[in-house]
Design an enzyme around this catalytic site. Structure first.
Site, PDB file in Angstrom:
ATOM      1  N   ARG A  87     -36.839   7.493 -36.857  1.00  0.00           N
ATOM      2  CA  ARG A  87     -35.972   7.535 -38.027  1.00  0.00           C
ATOM      3  C   ARG A  87     -35.481   6.109 -38.232  1.00  0.00           C
ATOM      4  O   ARG A  87     -35.105   5.430 -37.295  1.00  0.00           O
ATOM      5  CB  ARG A  87     -34.811   8.502 -37.816  1.00  0.00           C
ATOM      6  N   ASP A 118     -39.696  14.759 -47.162  1.00  0.00           N
ATOM      7  CA  ASP A 118     -39.248  14.150 -48.413  1.00  0.00           C
ATOM      8  C   ASP A 118     -38.402  12.903 -48.180  1.00  0.00           C
ATOM      9  O   ASP A 118     -38.410  11.989 -48.997  1.00  0.00           O
ATOM     10  CB  ASP A 118     -38.541  15.172 -49.315  1.00  0.00           C
ATOM     11  N   THR A 141     -44.320  18.178 -42.016  1.00  0.00           N
ATOM     12  CA  THR A 141     -43.016  18.648 -41.536  1.00  0.00           C
ATOM     13  C   THR A 141     -43.143  20.115 -41.187  1.00  0.00           C
ATOM     14  O   THR A 141     -43.821  20.867 -41.881  1.00  0.00           O
ATOM     15  CB  THR A 141     -41.915  18.482 -42.597  1.00  0.00           C
ATOM     16  N   ASP A 143     -40.986  22.337 -41.456  1.00  0.00           N
ATOM     17  CA  ASP A 143     -40.070  23.213 -42.205  1.00  0.00           C
ATOM     18  C   ASP A 143     -40.689  23.861 -43.441  1.00  0.00           C
ATOM     19  O   ASP A 143     -40.118  24.794 -44.002  1.00  0.00           O
ATOM     20  CB  ASP A 143     -38.823  22.429 -42.633  1.00  0.00           C
ATOM     21  N   ASP A 145     -40.716  22.923 -46.394  1.00  0.00           N
ATOM     22  CA  ASP A 145     -39.775  22.922 -47.508  1.00  0.00           C
ATOM     23  C   ASP A 145     -40.097  21.859 -48.564  1.00  0.00           C
ATOM     24  O   ASP A 145     -39.201  21.352 -49.229  1.00  0.00           O
ATOM     25  CB  ASP A 145     -38.344  22.745 -46.992  1.00  0.00           C
ATOM     26  N   ARG A 187     -33.414  23.558 -41.505  1.00  0.00           N
ATOM     27  CA  ARG A 187     -32.058  23.145 -41.847  1.00  0.00           C
ATOM     28  C   ARG A 187     -31.712  23.542 -43.278  1.00  0.00           C
ATOM     29  O   ARG A 187     -30.605  23.932 -43.572  1.00  0.00           O
ATOM     30  CB  ARG A 187     -31.912  21.630 -41.658  1.00  0.00           C
TER      31      ARG A 187
END
Lengths: 336, 336, 336, 336
Positions: A87, A118, A141, A143, A145, A187
């Site tokens: 990160r 994203d 990812t 997720d 999403d 999340r």
């Protein structure tokens, strides 16, 4: 590349000669398969590949390696990312991006492929806007999403890992006639939670997209015991207010029944990718190289209804992909 | 039983005709294999088996079922326990045990086989002392902390499950160059932690049997980074003071490095038992029936150095089984 | 059904009150999840379910059981089919079907749900035509070769099982620098072979849909060695002329290199279904009950582009579903 | 080695400074864990390690690489062998061994560690005898057929892989009420077959150590059907005369029942090693270095009754390790 057989050259109007690739944000199983597909597709077209290590943080520092077809041998089945991830806040600043752009130009890189979520696409988007370096995003990812693709790389494996844990917990939960409240990743989205709930035969599922009436949940739990169920499984996405801990406390208080909480956590990120993730990653990695050769840029490459699709990067965070409402209803029907 | 082939009758000086079996305490993978072995060995000898559901709590309430060879078909590979388990406080009182004994006599049960840990053996021990009902204990607990047997039923599977999680966490940990502090089961003993640490290539392992000098741990972590290791895995038994959370906080504070905590929890209890647990359970279940036929009682049946062994029940909690000190040393050497 | 919470009644113009369900042909992982979904969806709507054991053979003999929500508890994760399956020739004759129809009417069954492949749909189709009993087909076969659905129940698990074997064979193949020729299921279709080849990083894939030029294959193998690859994986669908044995012989003769054959066989049919199969089966089982309530019949229920689809039964065997040509090309590019 | 923490120096009367290690014969899961343990234990003692690639064939050609602690990072969980293996006939000749010895001396190698089976130990034994180079053997073979150790490296994983296949085949076998005859590895020994049979709940097991009366087997199969068993599993070691194919033919002919054959083959060699193999390999690799430092040579290092043991190499092939007769009997009792 004279020795590579059978790969017909594709049109290359963009004149692509050298492309960089990086992985960014949380790692996801299948990222290596995507890197491999980029490297080998490029090699089959006579295009060179530079790997950027440690995501945008490495881009900023010029942490580059050359990647040939043999460098990605025996990686398709490996979890994590051989390019490492990190990160980084540096690319959030114009200065950070300018430094990254200088490194890319110094290495004669024509375009950049970013594998991530994203947040990572944000950085890529501004890099292209400010420095005119073509970028392509690949959805990596767990997720799921991201708007613009039916599935993201890593999602299938994360669901399988969580489901395997649920199967194990059901064994012990049923033996002790306990309620297990299990928190899975997600999340902002309930995709993993919903799939795991349906596949795991869960009693209830809590997702960020929908607020539950706790009284109705308590009714379900009580009635399930009355109907002779041995133990119950309840799935909670981490983004649901209160998480598994909150839900378990409410159930225990409301029904007086013993509950156990299990937070699956980071195991959902790791492990050998399942076939669906490897295949999706392979297809998307291949498509990314061809897209750049055709002159496309500033888009995320996804698959929708079994076709390659191209979504402007900014739409991936401006638009929202809903969970399947059908499946959400189905989860309820099948838990009786 | 006229149709059962090839099982030579064993001497039955004790005149055993009907035996009860129960599972108690935390469930462990392989308990079903042990029940199956008891049922089928007994059937081959013309002895009937009564299953007691929900452990001592069911014994107290007379929650009994008849078990024949077909009732345990297709159970050897199942996690959990088909007889259910429960923690019970009733058998801790003389009245509770007296009620259980009345139920056993009312059903003409000659002896009781208890599959569980040392807490369960306590109850069994007093039942035999007070009511002269022969009892045999079989070591069923994932923790492997029972004196009198090299391994306990469920231990091998728990280690494998935890190791699988560690392998996954290493993927993501290495990709992000993070320190993962992973808590495995073992309230009083470090057997699981130590095996997982060695097999998982962990940097450090914290077990209840040994207090660590935290400064030396910090040195190890720092030096490991210096030597170019990508990410570190640190294993902590739940019984180590402070647990994984405490260890992670100390490392983060001491080194300034990013750590993540993962508490594996109850998944370690569930799942299809691995071969070693199924085989151990099969051998012990068979030996339990033969032992009762020979007139043995008040002992736990284990395996030590590849032979059946008989340990008085009280020794199982009065004596202590140490972890392998050799392996503890080896863990350190191999993590360099 | 008064105790079942939260399941809104659906319109039931067909007046469905009792439905039968059977599994037929080769079993596929996820069949139990489909049965469970049929049973529980029906129960939520106040409709009774009769299970027919042993497929059409049991239908012919009236081998029926009542199925309530608790009878399918703890089955979603099980391989095989709790209703058993059998290959039967009786339903191929008008007399056989007439007997089956009489049994269904004698039990007041309004409609029949058949989970199987196109062979099974044939029987169902004629049963409906000749005896006016509404039938619905659910695609249950590992081969994924049914027109009218993107995927069939069992396919995802079969691919995962085969891929797991390929990953293992690559370990040993690479250590010995050998060529492994691996045969996967697929008598008429290359779906499994193609997915496994891409996900397994195979050198070459042989599918029934396409004849290979063996000289070009020999070139690929030779060039792969020249490029420094350790070992090669070659996937062959069982329906490719000569099978894995034929391909291996041709390679060994043509290149003089050591090859090993592995025929994965029936393991591809078994095992705990992966999440995608459980979810697909759950959705299709639910949709089957609603479809019958709405008065639909004579169709197979599938999913295409994430929507439920209804395909006349006869089209499922008259039309053909091709493998993904894109993926077939991708397999080649990525194996360099 | 100044940076390596906490590894106390061991006595080194043999003055060992540089050791070579190779893997030979069929590869086995856990060989990498053994190499890693040799390398890291040696490093902790200031001893250098040379890896010989491709077994004795590479020794003969001087195919050497230097191995430091980081070269074996992230290998403990990998199947196969990073040093590659090969079957070689060169070391069977005095000339071949003489060439190997010259290469070792030219690289100042003091001793050689050979990881493999008894065939490989033969070569090692003569190398020591003829050229006075100390050798140590580590038992690396999935077959577990080496005298002088309770278990061999790779055995546990092979059993688990075979058992996983058996569990899958039982799903499909029970659904179709078929007899599955499954062939597992074991050319000369029934260790894998016996463990898999007991853990897999098989009806019968055929091992090379014992000839079966086929009539009694047919009785068992027939009686098993009569007792209501759905499907049967029969395990055959590859070394049993006729193999699975022969046994299946005899059963089909004798009972008229449908049988299916599954030959598991090389998948049993591959895959991530299970914990028991990783731990055994780690312990043995460590012990090998210490043994050489103490001046031991010409022995295989094993573990017997939880202690390190040293067996003269020639005894490993001159003596024979029997299967567990207790377990063989148990298999029969539990299959009723």
């Amino acid at each position: 590349m004279t020795d590579v057989p059978h790969c017909p050259p594709q049109p290359n109007p963009a004149g692509l000669r050298r492309v960089a690739v990086l992985t960014s944000g949380g790692d996801a199983p299948g990222m290596n398969a995507a890197i491999r597909a980029v490297v080998r597709t490029a090699a089959s077209q006579g295009i060179e590949v530079i790997g950027v290590r440690r995501g945008f943080s490495g881009l900023h520092r010029g942490d580059f390696v050359t990647l040939g077809p043999r460098d990605v041998a025996n990686t398709i089945q490996r979890g994590g990312t051989i390019l490492l991830s990190a990160r980084s806040s540096t690319w959030r600043t114009p200065e950070g991006r300018a430094r990254g752009a200088r490194h890319l130009r110094a290495h004669d890189v024509d375009a950049l492929i970013v594998i991530g979520g994203d947040g990572s696409f944000h950085g890529a988007h501004f890099l292209q806007q400010e420095h005119d370096i073509p970028v392509i995003g690949l959805p990596g990812t767990i997720d799921n999403d991201l708007y613009g693709t039916d599935h993201t790389i890593g999602y299938f494996t994360a669901v399988e890992t969580a489901l395997d844990a649920v199967d194990k917990l059901r064994d012990t939960g049923a033996s002790h006639e306990r309620i297990f409240v299990i928190e899975v990743m997600g999340r902002h989205a309930g995709h993993i939670a919903l799939d795991v709930a349906v596949a795991g035969g869960a009693e209830e599922v809590f997702i960020p997209e929908d607020a539950k009436d706790m009284n109705s949940v308590l009714d379900t739990v009580r009635s399930s015991v009355k109907r002779g169920k041995l133990g119950s499984i309840i799935i909670v996405a981490e983004g649901y207010p209160g998480g598994a801990t909150g839900v378990a406390a409410a159930i225990q208080e409301g029904t007086g029944m013993e509950t156990r909480v299990s937070i699956l956590g980071h195991i959902q990120r790791g492990g050998t990718p399942v076939s669906s993730d490897r295949i999706l990653a392979s297809r998307l990695g291949e498509a990314a190289v061809y897209a750049l050769m055709e002159g496309r840029k500033g888009v995320m490459i996804g698959r929708q209804n079994h076709e390659v699709s191209y979504t402007p990067l900014n739409e991936t965070w401006e638009q929202r992909k809903d969970v399947s409402r059908d499946l959400y209803r189905c989860a309820r029907t099948l838990s009786i």
